[in-house]
Scaffold this active site. Structure first.
Site, PDB file in Angstrom:
ATOM      1  N   ASP A  36       0.864  -1.174   0.000  1.00  0.00           N
ATOM      2  CA  ASP A  36       0.000   0.000   0.000  1.00  0.00           C
ATOM      3  C   ASP A  36       0.907   1.231   0.000  1.00  0.00           C
ATOM      4  O   ASP A  36       2.124   1.140   0.160  1.00  0.00           O
ATOM      5  CB  ASP A  36      -0.992  -0.011   1.168  1.00  0.00           C
ATOM      6  CG  ASP A  36      -2.222   0.847   0.848  1.00  0.00           C
ATOM      7  OD1 ASP A  36      -2.164   1.651  -0.107  1.00  0.00           O
ATOM      8  OD2 ASP A  36      -3.249   0.726   1.544  1.00  0.00           O
TER       9      ASP A  36
HETATM   10  C1  NOJ Z   1      -3.992   3.927  -0.047  1.00  0.00           C
HETATM   11  C2  NOJ Z   1      -5.182   3.025   0.084  1.00  0.00           C
HETATM   12  O1  NOJ Z   1      -5.136   2.337   1.323  1.00  0.00           O
HETATM   13  C3  NOJ Z   1      -5.296   2.015  -1.035  1.00  0.00           C
HETATM   14  O2  NOJ Z   1      -6.490   1.308  -0.898  1.00  0.00           O
HETATM   15  C4  NOJ Z   1      -5.220   2.711  -2.359  1.00  0.00           C
HETATM   16  O3  NOJ Z   1      -5.425   1.811  -3.406  1.00  0.00           O
HETATM   17  C5  NOJ Z   1      -3.864   3.388  -2.449  1.00  0.00           C
HETATM   18  N1  NOJ Z   1      -3.754   4.377  -1.395  1.00  0.00           N
HETATM   19  C6  NOJ Z   1      -3.649   4.042  -3.808  1.00  0.00           C
HETATM   20  O4  NOJ Z   1      -4.450   5.137  -3.946  1.00  0.00           O
END
Ligand code: NOJ
Length: 772
Positions: free
Chosen positions: A302
């Site tokens: 993430d």
């Molecule tokens: C953080 C989020 O937790 C995740 O779900 C998302 O896909 C990413 N950022 C990218 O935007």
């Protein structure tokens, strides 16, 4: 005493043919054309890998954010400046948040034309509930329990996103969550692993279709692996501490099902699990996902989660974080910049085996080949297709269909709904009624503000009635547009008087209240889950002058609304329904769509009850032994029960359940449950008939109820059908604390009804034959 029989059960499970589409896909991939295709992709991947330097392989593992939309903390200027340099060197495998054909083309051209090997980028984006034309938020879609509509919604989202240059979505989020304080419940399928697994498959099939190389399909991503939905106190990014049984029986199932459905990527999660951050967690990523479930796609971290292992107190610096993440099986680094900075040195020092780097690059290249990016890196970059696809009528039709199916009728006393179509004076009250942005909900990066149909616009299309609008009060007094954070109005009631005078003269008052679209989603946890700001006061003051209120809720999470439930005659859960919101709500209110949604999460009476879920365990003291006694599992100031249970949802039709029967004659294959469902009303309607079981005594205690089957049934006025649902060992077993799936002999209860507060009940006894 029951016995546990692992070996026979494993054999029996193999002989069961599951009917989910994911399994068909697995079966399909073993036919000769697919095998040939796979072999040829594997050969091409190996050939390419043999030409790559260590740095180029690591480059594939590096993902950078584009240069404008931020969906995580902003990187430092210095790091951002390096992106183009790295791109030209072939040290970038993927970018996220670059969107639109023109911009995607620019970065893709650099990757393809200016790097040594010309490996195309995979372009990721959060297509969570649509790209530019939005469907309802995922929690709302899940309330439809309509797997075909959900699949179609993901399919049109993929088509629109793919036309705008995207070939990979960071969806579906398959995290189970039981805590409405967590803002990200809006992004998932609710609290139940069975429903959540079915919905995960529908979404994956919708995004990926049957052929990933079709330019209308995009790769999906099951996230966040694992446990993110169980963040303590519902506070986003918080610590997760769950037991083995919850991990295997509640958290893992939608992820495991996603691998069976052929999902091509996984994203790990921000949280730690048993003291090890998920990003550096070998047990999760290598032992379970890649070894046990045989997942052959890739895992993306993430946003910044590799570097965040330092703040977690797990890695002492970026280098150690990169080492831990790579060794644990995190294949791609989203926005931590650690792999590109540190991995080559770590390999040379012998701290990360080069084989692991090759394996990660292999997984990433495999998906790029499957997408057809090597055949045509610009296949998602057709400007004419982009123009013709974005916002086309077919997509609007699909999101409208999805939106009306997502609405849940929570309460409808004295048949206040549906509204009469003529000669009515209707007062519409609430800032959200006239809002064209909020219904888009959270996760709507590519959708333009003010593009949703408001409730007021939807209602005005029915011109037989006289509509008067008064806002009553602003929900917010301002927005920080960078963070899209709102300042909620907690003081200004200056427009109450006008709203009251409008309400006083009306036959019916429609109040649209709830949360703004940016009050749920990532980083938007709440400790109060009533109506924000002065809305509760507004509701009570309007009620004092006119009791004929239809309360239309807009929200991204379950809300606690005991006063409304006690006093307001009609309550409609309309979530954040996306671009077609107002049209869908108007169609439901006027009865042109007969509501059929059912709650995918329990609605509490009080925030203090959280986490609250229908499939809880009994405890040793579940019942009040005698009136007034204190020594049992309860609150002194609130009931244990939810305000609206999981699975609840009314209709303008009346459905009656009867004649439950259980046939266990073929118990070695399945148990057959049958019952009658009758529409005892004058209107055609749809009902989600739900089947729950309880394994009464087990070596690992089982929940008091578990959803194990459902059917969305349409019935004409007066029509009756006999519904049949089969339970296999897949539904009757569970995971033990070693992670083995077992089925135990013994007594089971079966419950059937239109919500988890079921109506019919019966029992059966199973004795698995040990010689089987
Ligand atoms: C953080 C989020 O937790 C995740 O779900 C998302 O896909 C990413 N950022 C990218 O935007």
């Amino acid at each position: 005493m029951k016995y546990i029989k692992h070996i026979a059960i494993v054999l029996a499970l193999i002989s069961f043919s599951s009917c989910n589409k994911g399994d068909d896909k697995l079966a399909m991939s073993s036919d000769s054309t697919d095998t040939t295709k796979n072999v040829s992709i594997e050969n091409k991947v190996e050939e390419l890998l043999s030409k790559m330097t260590l740095e180029e392989k690591i480059g594939q593992m590096n993902q950078y954010n584009g240069f404008w939309d931020l969906t995580g903390p902003a990187p430092s200027e210095g790091v951002a400046a390096k992106k183009y340099e790295h791109l030209r060197k072939g040290y970038v495998g993927s970018m996220l948040n670059v969107r639109g054909v023109e911009d995607v083309m620019k970065v893709q051209k650099i990757a393809v034309e200016e790097t040594r090997l010309g490996i195309p980028l995979i372009i990721g984006f959060d297509v969570i509930h649509g790209y530019e034309t939005l469907s309802p938020i995922p929690l709302a879609e899940s309330a439809s329990w309509d797997l075909k509509a959900i699949e179609r919604s993901a399919e049109v989202a993929a088509e629109e996103a793919a036309a705008a240059g995207i070939n990979w979505t960071f969806a579906p989020m398959v995290d189970i969550s039981r805590d409405a304080r967590w803002g990200r419940v809006m992004e998932g399928a609710g609290e139940d692993p069975f429903l959540g697994s079915k919905i995960a498959v529908a979404r994956i099939n919708g995004f990926q279709g049957d052929d990933l190389s079709d330019p209308k399909t995009i790769a999906a991503c099951a996230k966040h692996f694992a446990g993110y939905g169980f963040s303590e106190s519902g506070r986003d990014y918080n610590t997760v501490d769950v037991g083995t049984s919850t991990l295997y029986n509640t958290i893992f199932p939608p992820f495991e099902t996603s691998t069976k459905a052929g999902v091509r990527t996984f994203m790990n999660s921000f949280n730690e699990l048993n003291g090890v951050p998920a990003t550096g967690n070998k047990f999760l990523q290598r032992d379970i996902l890649k070894e046990k479930w045989k997942f052959d796609g890739f895992v993306v971290s993430d946003w910044g989660s590799i570097a965040e292992m330092i703040a977690h107190g797990h890695a002492k610096d970026g280098k150690q974080a990169a080492e831990m993440a790579a060794n644990a099986g995190s294949d791609m680094d989203m926005e931590s910049y650690m792999y590109v900075e540190e991995l080559a040195a770590l390999v040379k020092e012998g701290k990360v085996d080069e084989k692991l780097i090759t394996d990660a690059a292999r997984r990433i290249l495999r998906v790029k080949f499957e997408l057809g990016l090597f055949d045509d890196p610009y296949k998602y970059c057709d400007i004419d297709r982009e123009k013709a696809t974005l916002g086309k009528q077919e997509i609007h039709d699909a999101v409208l269909d999805m939106a009306q199916k997502s609405v849940v009728l929570l309460k409808n006393e004295n048949s206040l709904l549906p509204l009469k179509k003529e000669n009515q004076k209707i007062a519409v009250i609430g800032a959200l009624a006239n809002d064209k942005t909020s219904p888009l909900g959270s996760w709507r990066i590519a959708a333009k503000d003010e593009t949703a149909v408001s409730v007021l616009e939807g209602l005005k299309q029915y011109n037989g009635n006289q509509i008067t609008y008064a806002k009553g009060a602003d929900l917010s007094t301002g927005e920080n547009t960078f963070a899209r954070e709102l300042t909620i109005n907690t003081t200004d009631k200056s427009e109450f008087a006008k709203a009251k005078s409008v309400a006083k003269n009306a036959d019916v008052v429609i109040m649209v209240l709830g949360e703004h679209g940016f009050q749920s989603g990532e980083g938007r946890s709440r400790t109060e889950i009533g109506l924000p700001g002065v809305q509760q006061e507004l509701l009570e003051e309007i009620y004092a002058v006119n009791k004929n209120i239809v309360l239309v809720l807009n929200n991204g999470r379950p809300l606690a609304l005991p006063w409304a439930d006690e006093n307001i005659p009609a309550i409609v859960e309309a979530w954040h329904l996306g671009t077609q919101s107002g049209n869908a709500i108007a169609r439901v209110l006027y009865g042109d769509y007969n509501p059929s949604g059912k709650l995918p999460m329990s609605f509490p009476r009080n925030v203090g009850q959280l986490p609250l879920y229908y499939n809880y365990k009994s405890t040793g003291r579940p019942n009040e032994p005698s009136p007034g006694e204190v020594f049992w599992s309860h609150y002194m100031d609130e009931s244990n029960t939810p305000l609206y249970p999981f699975g609840h949802g009314l209709s303008y039709s009346k459905f009656v359940y009867s004649d439950l029967a259980i046939n266990a004659n073929d118990a070695d294959k399945y148990i057959t449950v049958t019952f009658n469902l009758k529409n005892e009303s004058k209107v055609k309607g749809k009902e989600v008939a739900q089947l729950y079981i309880q394994d009464l005594f087990a070596s690992i205690t089982r929940p008091v109820k578990e959803l194990k089957g459902f059917e969305l049934v349409e019935l004409e006025a007066g029509e009756q059908k006999r519904i049949e649902i089969k339970l296999t060992k897949d539904e009757l077993g569970f995971y033990d604390n070693q992670g083995e799936f077992i089925v135990e002999s013994g007594d089971f209860k079966v419950f059937v009804g239109g919500s988890s507060k079921t109506i019919l009940e019966d029992k059966f006894n199973l004795q698995w034959d040990i010689s089987q």
